[in-house]
Design a protein around this motif. Structure first.
Motif, PDB file in Angstrom:
ATOM      1  N   GLY A  48     -10.162 -11.026 -15.834  1.00 22.92           N
ATOM      2  CA  GLY A  48      -9.982  -9.675 -16.327  1.00 22.92           C
ATOM      3  C   GLY A  48      -9.208  -8.846 -15.324  1.00 22.92           C
ATOM      4  N   PHE A  49      -8.371  -7.914 -15.813  1.00 24.43           N
ATOM      5  CA  PHE A  49      -7.575  -7.108 -14.891  1.00 24.43           C
ATOM      6  C   PHE A  49      -7.663  -5.626 -15.211  1.00 24.43           C
ATOM      7  CE2 PHE A  49      -4.543  -7.775 -18.338  1.00 24.43           C
ATOM      8  CZ  PHE A  49      -3.828  -6.586 -18.409  1.00 24.43           C
ATOM      9  N   PHE A  50      -7.287  -4.813 -14.208  1.00 26.46           N
ATOM     10  CA  PHE A  50      -7.317  -3.354 -14.289  1.00 26.46           C
ATOM     11  C   PHE A  50      -5.938  -2.826 -13.883  1.00 26.46           C
ATOM     12  CE2 PHE A  50     -11.386  -5.070 -13.194  1.00 26.46           C
ATOM     13  CZ  PHE A  50     -12.320  -4.339 -13.919  1.00 26.46           C
ATOM     14  N   GLY A  51      -5.360  -1.954 -14.703  1.00 19.53           N
ATOM     15  CA  GLY A  51      -4.085  -1.359 -14.338  1.00 19.53           C
ATOM     16  C   GLY A  51      -2.979  -1.715 -15.302  1.00 19.53           C
ATOM     17  N   PRO A  52      -1.726  -1.700 -14.826  1.00 20.15           N
ATOM     18  CA  PRO A  52      -1.303  -1.341 -13.461  1.00 20.15           C
ATOM     19  C   PRO A  52      -1.356   0.165 -13.225  1.00 20.15           C
ATOM     20  CG  PRO A  52       0.609  -1.729 -14.845  1.00 20.15           C
ATOM     21  CD  PRO A  52      -0.585  -2.054 -15.691  1.00 20.15           C
ATOM     22  N   TYR A  53      -1.686   0.539 -11.981  1.00 22.23           N
ATOM     23  CA  TYR A  53      -1.716   1.943 -11.574  1.00 22.23           C
ATOM     24  C   TYR A  53      -0.396   2.249 -10.869  1.00 22.23           C
ATOM     25  CZ  TYR A  53      -6.642   1.253 -12.565  1.00 22.23           C
ATOM     26  OH  TYR A  53      -7.825   0.950 -13.191  1.00 22.23           O
ATOM     27  N   CYS A  60      -5.212  -4.802 -10.050  1.00 19.09           N
ATOM     28  CA  CYS A  60      -6.315  -5.605  -9.501  1.00 19.09           C
ATOM     29  C   CYS A  60      -6.934  -6.451 -10.608  1.00 19.09           C
ATOM     30  CB  CYS A  60      -7.357  -4.731  -8.805  1.00 19.09           C
ATOM     31  SG  CYS A  60      -7.934  -3.333  -9.746  1.00 19.09           S
ATOM     32  N   TRP A  61      -7.568  -7.541 -10.215  1.00 17.92           N
ATOM     33  CA  TRP A  61      -8.146  -8.467 -11.188  1.00 17.92           C
ATOM     34  C   TRP A  61      -9.307  -9.210 -10.550  1.00 17.92           C
ATOM     35  CZ3 TRP A  61      -3.647  -9.040  -8.523  1.00 17.92           C
ATOM     36  CH2 TRP A  61      -3.447 -10.209  -7.805  1.00 17.92           C
ATOM     37  N   HIS A  62     -10.154  -9.781 -11.390  1.00 21.19           N
ATOM     38  CA  HIS A  62     -11.268 -10.578 -10.873  1.00 21.19           C
ATOM     39  C   HIS A  62     -11.580 -11.717 -11.832  1.00 21.19           C
ATOM     40  CE1 HIS A  62     -14.657  -8.154 -13.070  1.00 21.19           C
ATOM     41  NE2 HIS A  62     -13.545  -8.142 -13.758  1.00 21.19           N
ATOM     42  N   ALA A 120     -12.005  -8.392   0.559  1.00 22.00           N
ATOM     43  CA  ALA A 120     -12.228  -9.339   1.656  1.00 22.00           C
ATOM     44  C   ALA A 120     -13.147 -10.472   1.215  1.00 22.00           C
ATOM     45  CB  ALA A 120     -12.816  -8.617   2.864  1.00 22.00           C
ATOM     46  N   GLN A 121     -14.095 -10.154   0.329  1.00 23.00           N
ATOM     47  CA  GLN A 121     -15.056 -11.136  -0.163  1.00 23.00           C
ATOM     48  C   GLN A 121     -14.476 -11.975  -1.306  1.00 23.00           C
ATOM     49  OE1 GLN A 121     -18.060 -11.395   1.377  1.00 23.00           O
ATOM     50  NE2 GLN A 121     -18.572 -13.170   0.130  1.00 23.00           N
ATOM     51  N   LYS A 122     -13.271 -11.615  -1.783  1.00 26.10           N
ATOM     52  CA  LYS A 122     -12.609 -12.271  -2.910  1.00 26.10           C
ATOM     53  C   LYS A 122     -13.344 -12.031  -4.227  1.00 26.10           C
ATOM     54  CE  LYS A 122      -9.356 -13.965  -0.353  1.00 26.10           C
ATOM     55  NZ  LYS A 122      -8.007 -13.355  -0.378  1.00 26.10           N
ATOM     56  N   ASP A 123     -14.109 -10.957  -4.291  1.00 26.98           N
ATOM     57  CA  ASP A 123     -14.732 -10.558  -5.552  1.00 26.98           C
ATOM     58  C   ASP A 123     -13.788  -9.689  -6.369  1.00 26.98           C
ATOM     59  OD1 ASP A 123     -17.139 -11.895  -5.174  1.00 26.98           O
ATOM     60  OD2 ASP A 123     -17.974 -10.266  -3.977  1.00 26.98           O
ATOM     61  N   LEU A 124     -12.723  -9.223  -5.750  1.00 29.70           N
ATOM     62  CA  LEU A 124     -11.681  -8.460  -6.429  1.00 29.70           C
ATOM     63  C   LEU A 124     -10.359  -8.770  -5.747  1.00 29.70           C
ATOM     64  CD1 LEU A 124     -11.362  -6.231  -8.670  1.00 29.70           C
ATOM     65  CD2 LEU A 124     -11.322  -4.571  -6.805  1.00 29.70           C
ATOM     66  N   ASP A 125      -9.357  -9.150  -6.526  1.00 27.93           N
ATOM     67  CA  ASP A 125      -8.022  -9.401  -5.984  1.00 27.93           C
ATOM     68  C   ASP A 125      -7.135  -8.215  -6.288  1.00 27.93           C
ATOM     69  OD1 ASP A 125      -7.901 -12.132  -4.806  1.00 27.93           O
ATOM     70  OD2 ASP A 125      -8.619 -12.704  -6.785  1.00 27.93           O
ATOM     71  N   LEU A 159       4.411  -5.277 -10.938  1.00 27.83           N
ATOM     72  CA  LEU A 159       3.001  -5.601 -10.716  1.00 27.83           C
ATOM     73  C   LEU A 159       2.464  -6.517 -11.806  1.00 27.83           C
ATOM     74  CD1 LEU A 159       1.864  -2.039  -9.620  1.00 27.83           C
ATOM     75  CD2 LEU A 159       1.661  -4.098  -8.206  1.00 27.83           C
ATOM     76  N   THR A 160       2.817  -6.247 -13.050  1.00 28.81           N
ATOM     77  CA  THR A 160       2.335  -7.073 -14.160  1.00 28.81           C
ATOM     78  C   THR A 160       2.859  -8.495 -14.048  1.00 28.81           C
ATOM     79  OG1 THR A 160       2.263  -5.119 -15.598  1.00 28.81           O
ATOM     80  CG2 THR A 160       2.217  -7.272 -16.672  1.00 28.81           C
TER      81      THR A 160
END
Length: 432
Positions: free
Chosen positions: A228-233, A218-220, A197-202, A245-246
């Motif tokens: 930087g990104f995390f995943g895909p899960y 997810c990415w930020h 919600a804060q846009k600190d993580l998309d 997702l990628t």
């Protein structure tokens, strides 16, 4: 809890007489901004210690103070003129000499750094900007082993998922992936919803035709030009989820000003044909050593840049830039007898579930080599075998630390294009 999105501003001077005022501002203001009683008490103590320290070491200096809500955390900012090396006691590795009156004057800073969830420090001319971060409290979720679902029909992307979906996706990731592959906040799904919600993580979620969760990525934003990104899960048995997702991630970030996209935590399902490898980091546990590959993708034309480097880093950088075909003017910098702050200050980010500690330079002082050594000793004693140090090559004072790092057993492992204001070099301590 209803949190007000309002900032509290205060101007005062470093004097013990003002401590009750600033205590009252934090004690009564932080709960309105979302902190519970325990977190508020800890932040109040930290703020008190900062003002008390300045009252002793820089009496009368003007302090601009703010208390600011950030959705999932609260920030307190101090701006003042004082010797930045005077904040050395905020280092994780601080071991004050109780027989030294100067060290005793800094004990409050040691307490302040332990009372909050993080701090940053930077200089703007003669002005010191110190920020303390206190996270809001969230319930922890305990992982329960699960199985991937069988997706039904076509997969689609939920581009603006509601909080309930975000929380459910975090829980699915916890249940299906080992802790070292998950974002550190997934165990607090409510926190992740607030970060989004804060846009600190998309985030982007993949759903099947019944609305069941099929995956998440997810990415930020790390800098104006680096993401930087995390995943895909992947939560389903459908191979399409990871690719979908990628591809969505690449399309989204390609519309921004970012020049580089790289993995902070890549899962085995990542479609690596879309990326090139930057290399790997080694992760050690009591029983084994594993590799964490870091993947990178150019997002736009790189026009070149100038970067700073200690002489000991030049060969590594030339090789890395040559492999990535990036044009860089490498400017060499090292200590040549100039006056430095007496003490160094480093910020430390810990991930206990990965045995990981990442050090970031805040102030480089004359004691840099010894300060690095103390941090390594402390972290090894506290069972953090995976110790990293990041340097932003936009700043000569950071790049000059390369020599002290390599003398203390660190080796440059990764170059992250546009990972900071300029390129970042990730050093890893070699405990072998």
């Amino acid at each position: 809890m209803v949190k007000l999105n309002q900032t509290v501003l205060l101007e005062l001077h470093a004097d013990m007489a003002w401590i009750p005022l600033i205590q009252s501002v934090v004690e009564h203001g932080a709960p309105v901004l979302g902190l519970d009683r325990s977190k508020t008490l800890r932040l109040t103590m930290a703020v008190e210690e900062i003002v008390s320290h300045l009252s002793r070491t820089a009496p009368g200096t003007k302090i601009d103070f703010s208390l600011k809500p950030r959705g999932w955390h609260v920030l307190t900012n101090f701006s003042f003129q004082a010797d930045p090396s005077g904040l050395w006691a905020m280092n994780l590795a601080t071991k004050p000499n109780l027989s030294d009156p100067d060290d005793l004057d800094h004990l409050g800073l040691l307490l302040a750094s332990r009372m909050v969830d993080g701090f940053t420090l930077h200089l703007e001319g003669e002005v010191v900007h110190l920020t303390l971060r206190q996270d809001c409290s969230y319930p922890l979720v305990t992982p329960e082993p699960g199985e991937p679902i069988r997706a039904k029909g076509k997969l689609t992307i939920a581009t603006t998922p509601e909080p309930a979906l975000i929380k459910a996706a975090c829980i699915r990731a916890l249940n299906l992936y080992p802790a070292h592959k998950n974002h550190s906040s997934f165990s607090m799904p409510g926190k992740v919803a607030d970060m989004a919600a804060q846009k600190d993580l998309d985030l982007a979620l993949a759903l099947d035709e019944t609305g069941a969760l099929a995956g998440m990525i997810c990415w930020h934003v790390l800098s104006e030009r680096g993401i930087g990104f995390f995943g895909p899960y992947v939560f389903c048995q459908d191979d399409r989820a990871a690719a979908l997702l990628t591809e969505y991630l690449i399309q989204r970030v390609a519309r921004t000003k970012a020049m580089g996209l790289f993995s902070e935590l890549a899962t085995p399902e990542l479609a690596t044909r879309e990326f090139e490898s930057l290399g790997h980091l080694s992760y050690r546990t009591a029983s084994r050593t594993s590799r964490e590959e870091v993947w990178y993708r150019h997002l736009g034309e790189d026009m070149g840049a100038s970067v700073w480097a200690h002489p000991s880093m030049v060969k590594f950088l030339e090789t890395a830039y040559g492999r990535l075909v990036l044009m860089r003017n490498i400017q060499v910098t090292e200590g040549l007898g100039e006056t430095l702050p007496r003490r160094s200050v480093f910020s430390t980010r810990l991930r206990p579930e990965r045995g990981e500690a990442t050090l970031l330079p805040m102030v480089t002082g004359a004691d840099a080599k010894d300060c690095v050594a103390r941090h390594v000793e402390t972290l090894c004693q506290e069972n953090f075998p995976n110790i990293f140090f990041k340097l932003d090559l936009a700043f000569g004072w950071q790049a000059a630390l390369g020599g002290a790092l390599m003398e203390n057993g660190f080796k440059p492992r990764l170059l992250l294009p546009h990972g900071g204001k300029s390129d970042l070099v990730v050093f890893q301590h070699d405990t072998a």
